[in-house]
Design a protein around this motif. Sequence first.
Motif, PDB file in Angstrom:
ATOM      1  N   LEU A  98     -26.921 -38.151  33.804  1.00 49.87           N
ATOM      2  CA  LEU A  98     -26.877 -39.536  34.668  1.00 49.87           C
ATOM      3  C   LEU A  98     -26.733 -39.189  35.865  1.00 49.87           C
ATOM      4  O   LEU A  98     -27.089 -39.916  37.048  1.00 49.87           O
ATOM      5  CB  LEU A  98     -25.927 -40.264  33.827  1.00 49.87           C
ATOM      6  CG  LEU A  98     -26.309 -40.931  32.584  1.00 49.87           C
ATOM      7  CD1 LEU A  98     -24.918 -41.661  32.053  1.00 49.87           C
ATOM      8  CD2 LEU A  98     -27.224 -41.836  32.665  1.00 49.87           C
ATOM      9  N   VAL A  99     -25.788 -38.355  36.271  1.00 49.73           N
ATOM     10  CA  VAL A  99     -25.348 -37.897  37.822  1.00 49.73           C
ATOM     11  C   VAL A  99     -26.468 -37.378  38.368  1.00 49.73           C
ATOM     12  O   VAL A  99     -27.004 -37.794  39.590  1.00 49.73           O
ATOM     13  CB  VAL A  99     -24.187 -36.827  37.823  1.00 49.73           C
ATOM     14  CG1 VAL A  99     -24.079 -36.117  39.208  1.00 49.73           C
ATOM     15  CG2 VAL A  99     -23.183 -37.558  37.304  1.00 49.73           C
ATOM     16  N   TYR A 127     -28.968 -40.293  39.181  1.00 50.72           N
ATOM     17  CA  TYR A 127     -28.633 -41.140  40.369  1.00 50.72           C
ATOM     18  C   TYR A 127     -28.793 -40.373  41.737  1.00 50.72           C
ATOM     19  O   TYR A 127     -29.213 -41.090  42.675  1.00 50.72           O
ATOM     20  CB  TYR A 127     -27.219 -41.289  40.356  1.00 50.72           C
ATOM     21  CG  TYR A 127     -26.309 -41.993  41.370  1.00 50.72           C
ATOM     22  CD1 TYR A 127     -26.611 -43.312  41.744  1.00 50.72           C
ATOM     23  CD2 TYR A 127     -25.583 -41.226  42.387  1.00 50.72           C
ATOM     24  CE1 TYR A 127     -26.144 -43.905  42.883  1.00 50.72           C
ATOM     25  CE2 TYR A 127     -25.090 -41.804  43.492  1.00 50.72           C
ATOM     26  CZ  TYR A 127     -25.393 -43.098  43.661  1.00 50.72           C
ATOM     27  OH  TYR A 127     -24.877 -43.761  44.875  1.00 50.72           O
ATOM     28  N   LEU A 128     -28.506 -38.974  41.679  1.00 49.84           N
ATOM     29  CA  LEU A 128     -28.727 -38.134  43.011  1.00 49.84           C
ATOM     30  C   LEU A 128     -30.211 -38.208  43.396  1.00 49.84           C
ATOM     31  O   LEU A 128     -30.696 -38.487  44.471  1.00 49.84           O
ATOM     32  CB  LEU A 128     -28.079 -36.744  42.806  1.00 49.84           C
ATOM     33  CG  LEU A 128     -26.647 -36.603  42.736  1.00 49.84           C
ATOM     34  CD1 LEU A 128     -26.254 -35.275  42.320  1.00 49.84           C
ATOM     35  CD2 LEU A 128     -25.897 -37.059  44.033  1.00 49.84           C
ATOM     36  N   PHE A 148     -31.581 -41.871  44.068  1.00 52.58           N
ATOM     37  CA  PHE A 148     -30.855 -42.933  45.131  1.00 52.58           C
ATOM     38  C   PHE A 148     -30.377 -42.110  46.544  1.00 52.58           C
ATOM     39  O   PHE A 148     -30.962 -42.523  47.456  1.00 52.58           O
ATOM     40  CB  PHE A 148     -29.764 -43.635  44.714  1.00 52.58           C
ATOM     41  CG  PHE A 148     -30.231 -44.668  43.673  1.00 52.58           C
ATOM     42  CD1 PHE A 148     -30.959 -45.715  43.806  1.00 52.58           C
ATOM     43  CD2 PHE A 148     -29.595 -44.477  42.385  1.00 52.58           C
ATOM     44  CE1 PHE A 148     -31.377 -46.637  42.846  1.00 52.58           C
ATOM     45  CE2 PHE A 148     -29.919 -45.277  41.298  1.00 52.58           C
ATOM     46  CZ  PHE A 148     -30.796 -46.535  41.642  1.00 52.58           C
ATOM     47  N   SER A 164     -34.004 -39.619  47.208  1.00 51.60           N
ATOM     48  CA  SER A 164     -35.111 -40.290  46.716  1.00 51.60           C
ATOM     49  C   SER A 164     -36.512 -39.949  47.696  1.00 51.60           C
ATOM     50  O   SER A 164     -36.469 -39.598  48.931  1.00 51.60           O
ATOM     51  CB  SER A 164     -35.235 -41.772  46.819  1.00 51.60           C
ATOM     52  OG  SER A 164     -35.005 -42.118  47.778  1.00 51.60           O
TER      53      SER A 164
END
Length: 70
Positions: free
Chosen positions: A18-19, A22-23, A26, A29
């Motif tokens: 999940l981390v 996210y990295l 977001f 990207s």
Amino acid sequence: MKTNVGSIDRLIRLLLALVLFYLGLFLYSGSTLGIGLVVAGGVLLVTALIGFCGLYRLLGIHTNQISEQL
């Protein structure tokens, strides 16, 4: 395919996936690093869901608590 990833290991892999997602999605990207983070997160997510890690098998590591009897 026998499971070789224990429940605590699966939870850690899921949280780390999940981390990384996210990295990758977001913060980084559109970059090569972002794509690499998403791919690494995907691998961790799949191994957490199915409970099998090919690298663990090659190295002979078992983190699950079930004793294997042949």
